[in-house]
Design a protein around this motif. Sequence first.
Motif, mmCIF file in Angstrom:
data_model
loop_
_atom_site.group_PDB
_atom_site.id
_atom_site.type_symbol
_atom_site.label_atom_id
_atom_site.label_comp_id
_atom_site.label_asym_id
_atom_site.label_seq_id
_atom_site.Cartn_x
_atom_site.Cartn_y
_atom_site.Cartn_z
ATOM 1 N N ARG A 102 0.568 -1.765 0.008
ATOM 2 C CA ARG A 102 -0.017 0.277 -0.555
ATOM 3 C C ARG A 102 0.781 1.419 -0.247
ATOM 4 N N HIS A 103 2.264 1.630 1.227
ATOM 5 C CA HIS A 103 2.863 2.564 0.654
ATOM 6 C C HIS A 103 4.136 2.576 0.103
ATOM 7 N N GLU A 104 4.189 2.624 -0.891
ATOM 8 C CA GLU A 104 5.093 2.223 -1.475
ATOM 9 C C GLU A 104 6.686 2.852 -1.151
ATOM 10 N N GLY A 135 -0.405 -0.791 14.495
ATOM 11 C CA GLY A 135 -1.650 -0.374 13.891
ATOM 12 C C GLY A 135 -1.266 -1.371 12.643
ATOM 13 N N CYS A 136 -1.013 -2.462 12.434
ATOM 14 C CA CYS A 136 -0.877 -3.652 11.377
ATOM 15 C C CYS A 136 -1.751 -4.317 10.809
ATOM 16 N N SER A 137 -2.878 -3.851 11.321
ATOM 17 C CA SER A 137 -4.377 -4.702 10.854
ATOM 18 C C SER A 137 -3.958 -6.303 10.687
ATOM 19 N N SER A 167 1.390 -5.169 15.491
ATOM 20 C CA SER A 167 0.368 -4.769 16.617
ATOM 21 C C SER A 167 -0.466 -3.575 16.273
ATOM 22 N N ASP A 168 -1.240 -4.723 17.107
ATOM 23 C CA ASP A 168 -2.571 -3.550 16.750
ATOM 24 C C ASP A 168 -3.792 -3.735 17.383
ATOM 25 N N ILE A 169 -4.908 -2.700 17.632
ATOM 26 C CA ILE A 169 -5.687 -3.386 19.390
ATOM 27 C C ILE A 169 -7.036 -4.348 18.856
ATOM 28 N N SER A 170 -7.115 -4.434 17.371
ATOM 29 C CA SER A 170 -7.941 -5.922 17.274
ATOM 30 C C SER A 170 -7.490 -6.770 17.262
ATOM 31 N N HIS A 221 -1.417 -8.151 20.683
ATOM 32 C CA HIS A 221 -2.364 -7.168 21.147
ATOM 33 C C HIS A 221 -1.710 -5.846 21.792
ATOM 34 N N LEU A 222 -1.745 -4.807 21.403
ATOM 35 C CA LEU A 222 -1.517 -3.690 22.027
ATOM 36 C C LEU A 222 -2.384 -2.036 21.300
ATOM 37 N N ASN A 223 -2.954 -2.208 22.220
ATOM 38 C CA ASN A 223 -3.351 -0.238 22.109
ATOM 39 C C ASN A 223 -2.570 0.379 22.483
ATOM 40 N N ILE A 224 -2.496 1.484 21.091
ATOM 41 C CA ILE A 224 -1.169 2.447 21.245
ATOM 42 C C ILE A 224 -1.323 3.490 22.676
ATOM 43 N N LEU A 225 -2.699 2.899 23.426
ATOM 44 C CA LEU A 225 -2.739 4.379 24.322
ATOM 45 C C LEU A 225 -2.100 3.851 25.281
ATOM 46 N N CYS A 240 4.019 3.742 11.279
ATOM 47 C CA CYS A 240 2.229 4.299 12.015
ATOM 48 C C CYS A 240 1.725 4.860 11.128
ATOM 49 N N LEU A 241 1.469 3.877 10.349
ATOM 50 C CA LEU A 241 -0.223 4.205 9.131
ATOM 51 C C LEU A 241 -1.404 4.599 9.496
ATOM 52 N N ASN A 242 -1.468 5.264 8.771
ATOM 53 C CA ASN A 242 -3.725 5.271 8.635
ATOM 54 C C ASN A 242 -3.876 5.123 9.800
ATOM 55 N N LEU A 243 -3.172 5.166 11.067
ATOM 56 C CA LEU A 243 -4.204 5.656 12.817
ATOM 57 C C LEU A 243 -3.963 6.701 13.190
ATOM 58 N N LEU A 244 -2.966 7.241 12.887
ATOM 59 C CA LEU A 244 -3.509 8.198 13.637
ATOM 60 C C LEU A 244 -4.497 9.434 12.933
#
Length: 298
Positions: A102-104, A135-137, A167-170, A221-225, A240-244
């Motif tokens: 996605r992010h070439e 936020g790796c989805s 890591s991701d929250i989901s 599993h990690l909540n970025i906060l 950290c892409l498409n998360l902030l």
Amino acid sequence: MLPMKATVERLPGLDEQFIKPLPEMEPGQFEQWAALLKQRTGMRLPDNRMSFLVTNLGMRMRELGIADFQTYYDYVTSGREGMVEWGHLVHHLTVHETRFLRHESVLALIIQHCLPADSADCPTEPLSIDVWSVGCSTGEEPYSVAMAIDDRMRQLDAPYFLGMMASDISRAALATGRMGSYSHQKVREIEPRWLRNYFTETDTGRFQVSEELRKRICFNHLNILQVDDAPIGKMNIILCLNLLIYFDREQRIQIANTLADHLLPDGMLILGVGELLNWKHPHMKRFPYANTLAFQHQ
Ligand SMILES: C[S@@+](CC[C@H](N)C(=O)[O-])C[C@H]1O[C@@H](n2cnc3c(N)ncnc32)[C@H](O)[C@@H]1O
């Protein structure tokens, strides 16, 4: 206690449950849910996202056979079962859009500026490269980065260790990433050489990420906060892409500051373009590279 497996146990009523429209959400209920989401994930839900909330809460409520928002809210916010249910719900309320490569421009930046320039530049000892995809989805981002790094290091014929944390929250998204099995549609952007090197086509027509690549990536599993409580080492590269975009400015700054603290000297923090404007940090310097928002640790 609510019937967690109500849809399974009450199969005869299932159609009725799906057909029945959910009640209207009152503005007060929207505020209540938005506040819960903000408190637990940091994400802000603008007023115009009421239909998003209704649709996604509704999907989960139908699965459980719950007919009104207040009952579901009370369930989610009480006791241990509520915490377990929250774990499922958070997947429905977060956006998981992602894709391979996605992010070439980010991959190009990593190859050109975070890895040795040529064979002569390679250390004699294996190079250790630590990467964190925040936020790796469902895994497409960390696998893309791992493929890009591996491909480049093979070209240089340089031994190296890649340790990647994703890591991701989901938990549901992480489970998909951990499995590393993708449809033909998902891998269509990947060039044939990479497909051959890093995937195996299965009997069912899916594409399985190679064991070699999978074992380099640790899905957590990690909540970025809540990073402060997590035992995370220092990284060479943090993405950290498409998360902030889901956070307000104050939280974006707080997250970027935290990520900066997890970088090694010269390490690179790569954010989504436009996701954090005018950020200043005593140890971070903007690293100019086309179509990226990157900062290097000084
Ligand atoms: C839109 S996806 C971005 C995926 C990938 N980085 C990309 O750019 O393709 C955003 C991801 O961030 C995750 N997320 C949302 N809030 C989070 C939080 N508080 N902590 C960690 N991850 C979170 C979501 O679950 C989702 O998988």
